[in-house]
Scaffold this active site. Sequence first.
Site, short mmCIF file in Angstrom:
data_model
loop_
_atom_site.label_atom_id
_atom_site.label_comp_id
_atom_site.label_asym_id
_atom_site.label_seq_id
_atom_site.Cartn_x
_atom_site.Cartn_y
_atom_site.Cartn_z
N ASP B 100 0.93 -1.04 -0.19
CA ASP B 100 0.01 0.00 -0.08
C ASP B 100 0.72 1.10 -0.12
O ASP B 100 2.11 1.15 -0.21
CB ASP B 100 -1.03 0.01 1.37
N GLY B 102 0.83 3.61 2.31
CA GLY B 102 0.99 4.58 3.46
C GLY B 102 -0.30 5.50 3.83
O GLY B 102 -0.57 6.09 4.92
N GLY B 103 -1.10 5.77 2.69
CA GLY B 103 -2.25 6.77 2.54
C GLY B 103 -3.37 6.40 3.53
O GLY B 103 -3.89 6.97 4.34
N ASP B 155 -2.86 7.98 -2.16
CA ASP B 155 -4.02 8.82 -2.31
C ASP B 155 -4.43 9.72 -1.21
O ASP B 155 -3.87 9.48 0.08
CB ASP B 155 -5.21 7.69 -2.86
N GLY B 225 -11.48 3.85 -0.27
CA GLY B 225 -12.17 4.56 0.61
C GLY B 225 -13.67 4.22 1.05
O GLY B 225 -14.51 4.44 1.45
N ASP B 275 -8.03 -7.61 -0.05
CA ASP B 275 -7.02 -7.88 0.96
C ASP B 275 -7.97 -7.30 2.16
O ASP B 275 -8.82 -6.57 2.30
CB ASP B 275 -5.95 -6.77 0.99
N CYS B 313 -12.38 -28.79 5.36
CA CYS B 313 -11.26 -28.20 5.15
C CYS B 313 -9.98 -28.96 4.98
O CYS B 313 -9.90 -29.50 5.99
CB CYS B 313 -11.32 -27.14 6.39
N CYS B 315 -7.24 -28.00 5.52
CA CYS B 315 -5.79 -27.40 6.00
C CYS B 315 -5.28 -28.35 7.33
O CYS B 315 -5.86 -28.91 7.56
CB CYS B 315 -6.22 -25.80 6.70
N CYS B 318 -7.28 -28.50 10.24
CA CYS B 318 -8.55 -29.45 10.45
C CYS B 318 -8.14 -30.77 10.35
O CYS B 318 -8.89 -31.69 10.71
CB CYS B 318 -9.55 -29.01 9.40
N HIS B 343 -5.89 -21.83 9.63
CA HIS B 343 -7.30 -22.41 8.89
C HIS B 343 -7.86 -21.09 8.33
O HIS B 343 -8.49 -21.25 7.17
CB HIS B 343 -8.11 -22.87 10.36
#
Lengths: 445, 403
Positions: B100, B102-103, B155, B225, B275, B313, B315, B318, B343
């Site tokens: 990112d 930093g905004g 931004d 935003g 994200d 699942c 993973c 699990c 998980h």
Amino acid sequence: MKFTVTGKHVSQMGRLGILSEFSRIPEAQFETPTFMLYARGGVVTHLTYETLQQVNTDSCILQIPFPSISIMKDAVQQSNQQFLSNFIGMKEYPSYVCLHDPLNLALQKNKRKMEVALKGRRGNENHTVEKFISSIESLAPDMYQVLTQLEFTNKPKRNQIILGRSIQFLDNCLSLHKKSEVLKNTSVIAAIQGGSDLSLRKECAVQCASRDVHGFLIDGLCPEEDTTEDVDSDFVKAVLENTVPHLPPDKYRLVQGSWSPMNIVTFIHHGIDLFDSSLPLTLAERGCAFTFQYVKHSQENSSPNHVSFTNGIHAHHTNGVDSDKHSIDQAELILSDSSDTKVKSNGKSDGDTLYTPRPYEMWLQHPRYESDFTPVLSQCECYTCRNHTRAYIHHLISVKEMLASVLLSIHNLHHYFKFFKTIRESLLSGDSNSYTFHFRDSEDR
Amino acid sequence: MATTASVKPLQFKIIAECSTSNARTSIMSLPHFNVETPVFMPVGTKGSIKGVLNQQLETLNCQIILGNTYHLGIKPGIDVLQKAGGLHKFMGWKRALLTDSGGFQMVSLLKFAEIKEEGVKFQSTYGDGAELMLSPEHSTKIQNIIGADIMMQLDDVNPTTLTGPRVVEAKDRTVRWLDRCLAAHENPTTQNIFPIVQGGLDETLRKDCAQQLTERDVNGFAVGGLSGGEAKEDFWYSVMISVNSLPKEKPRYIMGIGFAVDLLICCALGADMFDCVFPTRTARFGSALVRQGQLYLKNSCYATDGRPIDEDCPCSTCKRYTRSYLHHIVTMEPSACHLLSVHNIAFQMRLMQEIRESIKSQTFPQYVKDYMKDVYPEGNYPKWTVDALRAVNIDLIDCNPGR
């Protein structure tokens, strides 16, 4: 479970052995001397089953402090898992339940003669033998230490009383153990106590030796868990010399807590078979990585700064070849003045004051590692050293990211496994005195 | 300037498009990895993802992760990152990275920040009293040193619900700052800069902003935003307006989105990248993600529950650990946090994988309906989900004739 001594050191009490025939996992086999994985709450601290596989090692015994799991007894019993190891998701690993947390003894005042006060997750709990054995039956570990009071006192009378109770606890536990169908394949470990009183230690050993137990824990060696690393080796040796010879040679012996690697070697040379991973974890949590080497002495590895360590005694070697009795005695003399003053380093690393690392570790929080893009140990084959740099670990520590402890735990455990492997090789070679410690220069720790 | 670049550091190839909604699945080829979209990007703020090893992230099929410019710029600092040869090498991560600008800290750390045309002035939150001036040029410089595959323009961010002239100013300034970022960009052949659509909750402003940004030579766009406490009606509508104003042939990234239902709906609206810190943050509080929502494992109802978190699942958590055991160690042992992080990341990764597969097999609308039915078994869908999906021709209500 079966313990077989496979090799004995000629001149010393050190020995090689195999732990095998665990009824739950018949294929499991552990060469001793070795160490158990400290697993508070049943999980190797900072690691998971998946990340533990990155330590690159065979299976291992888990050492689980009773106060951290007593709360789980109902859940284990009500589950269809049958055994503690299955319940905690580690079915391939034998579980040993020890009475006290070696990294947090949290000793409580025992209010009644035949009860033990333990600080569990729901506060203080008083355990009678009946209550304790019933909990162990619910938890169903593969090995456990019997209930006993632990107290550190210099009063001979008090020590004598504690010892008497300790034997009584042992006998009471054993009588219930023998009646228990659930525990018929579970190993029982007796605790040898007696504080720093050598005659009591001997008496306790003799008494316990005659009982039907599978192994012995040399207990109560250090009253404060955070000073264990700096305990003087002479005390350790004296206790062992008054204990081990009185124990049956065909049963295993344990020592718990974060002892220095030098003391570990002393213990092993005095016949101890099993340890724990308190030390690798302690280092990881203070942002340190093992860097010491324990290697067979030979011409090529004699460097000017190399320090030899034999039976707990520092000795600076000038030519890197000799380790004969004479030079050790000299070293002993030189060190005798300071042997009583514990090397109490600044254990807290709160930013401003620099921590003074012990000889066997590297303190990665030191500013000198900020831009050091080499691995912790260049020859190390662990996940951490293959994938990450000192600078990265330094960064993770300084921003308090949990990954720092994960990476350091992986390295330290890997290193500790290699250390024990070398110790076993040294015993096998029959020439363990030619194995020495090599430490980094103090400005490189 | 990016215009002189002969090879673009981003190729976006659409593999399949949903014939009903605006959802699509693509391969986004970046210098360090070919990323399958729609994609969820776990957040590694300070160069690590909460106790999870890089190898575990690869096993979990994480293809791109996030670093945070503001935090990395302070520690380890740009000098160290430069000497290390960038964040990839510093943290030993071989796949794609996004940073990112930093905004975002303008909002999250507003009391420490002062916004001017030149840039944003921060007080360090590390307690050392240091000041950091984050201008578009400086943000770009730091991000060039960090070396992520995708960089974000600096931004001008406002609290999402703000209205009035400040929103207009922020939108216009965001466009001006994009030009300064592009001009300062030193690695146009190896790193991308994504502009960020701003404009608050105002349709005209968002459209205008998107229009101006698309006139610049960039390889992908972000929508910023949002997800800051606005009404869900405003959220989905703003996403739709923004996405529809952006070119179809370039990736669109909706910032700060992580709840499963939000992800499904944004995918349906045609978004490609997301994200959020949510999956790993909630893990630290002992919360495990499942289709029906979250299991708060500390709750006593799990004390003797011998099932894994999710029976389906795949993973590593699990496969080995029961709810009952996790109940006993969550918030007590650091390892429990790692187990739940694994998980929860696996949960996000599997969701995105299933979305991609359903788009390829033209079953995405049905997948959305089935998923929503699992989340809301009573059929009591929130109005905004019904409206948002109806806007892209997926009718939730029709599949429940009983209502």
